[in-house]
Design a protein around this motif. Structure first.
Motif: not given
Length: 258
Positions: A129-135, A143-145, A167-171, A173-177
Motif C-alpha cells: 500500500l505504501a509503495e502504491q501510494a508513492g510514499i 539521512d536517518l530513519i 519502517a523496514k516495510a514502508c521504506f 529503498a532506505w533500509k540502510n538509513k
C-alpha cells in the motif's frame, strides 16, 4: 543445487533458468492448494500477491491527500493546503507530519493484530500500500530513519517494535538509513489508546532521550510510527532531536486517527 566459488555460493545457469520457469508454476500450484485470504474479511483472494485485501476492503481504505495542513497533515474537506487552527497557534519541534491512511477498518485491525497479537501477516500489505501510494515522494530523502522506540519493559513483552517493522516495510529503498538504536524511551508510559485526549497530550512528556546526540547533529531525520493521534509522542521525540541539533525533522505514521 549450489556450488561454492571462493567465499560465495552460486547456482549453475541451467538451475537458474529452470527455476525461472518453474517458480510461477509452483506459485500457482501452492495458491490452488492454499488460497490466499483477505486480511480484512477473510474472503478468498485470486492471488497471494500483496496487498492481501479484497476489492471491497481496499475500497474502504481512506487515503489522506491534499488539501491538508502543511504542518501536521490534518486533512481538510476542501480548499488549498494551509495551516490548521492548531498549527497556527502552536509551534512544533518537527517540520511536518504525514500519514497515508485514516485509522479505520481494515487497517485498524491489521495494526492491532501486529501490535498486540504479534501477527506479522499485515506487513507485506502495508509495504504494498505504501509503495502504491508513492510514499517516498512525500518526504525529503532523510539521512536517518528513526522508529519511535518502545520502553525496554514493553519491548521485552512484545518481542519487537512495530514502528521498526513498519519502517523496514514502508521504506525498503532506505533500509540502510534505519537506526533503531539512537532514540530511547527511558520512561515507561501508559499506551496512548487507553487515555483521553487531555491525558494523551502529557503522557509522553519527558519520556525520550538521545544518548548519542552527535549522531543526529545537522542530519535530516524521518521519525516513523503506526498511528497519529494527538501528535504528542512525535512532538516529544522531535524536541529531543531538535535540542541535539537535528537540521530537519519529518514524521511519518501509517495511519491517522480522526
Amino acid at each position: 543445487i549450489k556450488f561454492r566459488r571462493g567465499e560465495k555460493f552460486f547456482a549453475p545457469a541451467p538451475y537458474r533458468i529452470a527455476m525461472r520457469f518453474l517458480h510461477p508454476l509452483l506459485t500457482s500450484f501452492f495458491e490452488l492448494l492454499f488460497p490466499a485470504r483477505c486480511l480484512g474479511c477473510d474472503g478468498q483472494l485470486a492471488s497471494s500477491r500483496p496487498p492481501l485485501l479484497c476489492s471491497e476492503c481496499r475500497n474502504s481504505i481512506s487515503r489522506i491527500s491534499s488539501p491538508l495542513c502543511t504542518c501536521c497533515g490534518t486533512p481538510f474537506p476542501d480548499g488549498p493546503d494551509r495551516l490548521c487552527h492548531v498549527c497556527q497557534k502552536n509551534t512544533f519541534a518537527f517540520d511536518r507530519a504525514r500519514s497515508l491512511f485514516v485509522y479505520q477498518e481494515p487497517l485498524r485491525s491489521l495494526i492491532h493484530q501486529l501490535k498486540f497479537n504479534g501477527s506479522l501477516a499485515g506487513l507485506s500489505t502495508f509495504a504494498a500500500l505504501a509503495e502504491q501510494a508513492g510514499i517516498a515522494a512525500l518526504f525529503h530523502e532523510p539521512d536517518l530513519i528513526l522508529p519511535v522506540p518502545l520502553h525496554l519493559k514493553r519491548l521485552r513483552r512484545r518481542e519487537f517494535n512495530q514502528a521498526l517493522l513498519l519502517a523496514k516495510a514502508c521504506f525498503p529503498a532506505w533500509k540502510n538509513k534505519i537506526r533503531p538504536d539512537l532514540l530511547r524511551r527511558h520512561r515507561f508510559t501508559v499506551p496512548q489508546t487507553r487515555l483521553g485526549g487531555a491525558e494523551r497530550l502529557t503522557n509522553p512528556s519527558g519520556a525520550f532521550s538521545l544518548p548519542k546526540q552527535q549522531k543526529v547533529r545537522g542530519k535530516r531525520i524521518l521519525l516513523v510510527d503506526d498511528v497519529f493521534t494527538t501528535g504528542s509522542t512525535l512532538q516529544e521525540c522531535a524536541k529531543v532531536l531538535r535540542e541535539a541539533g537535528a537540521m530537519k525533522i519529518e514524521t511519518f505514521k501509517v495511519t491517522r486517527a480522526g
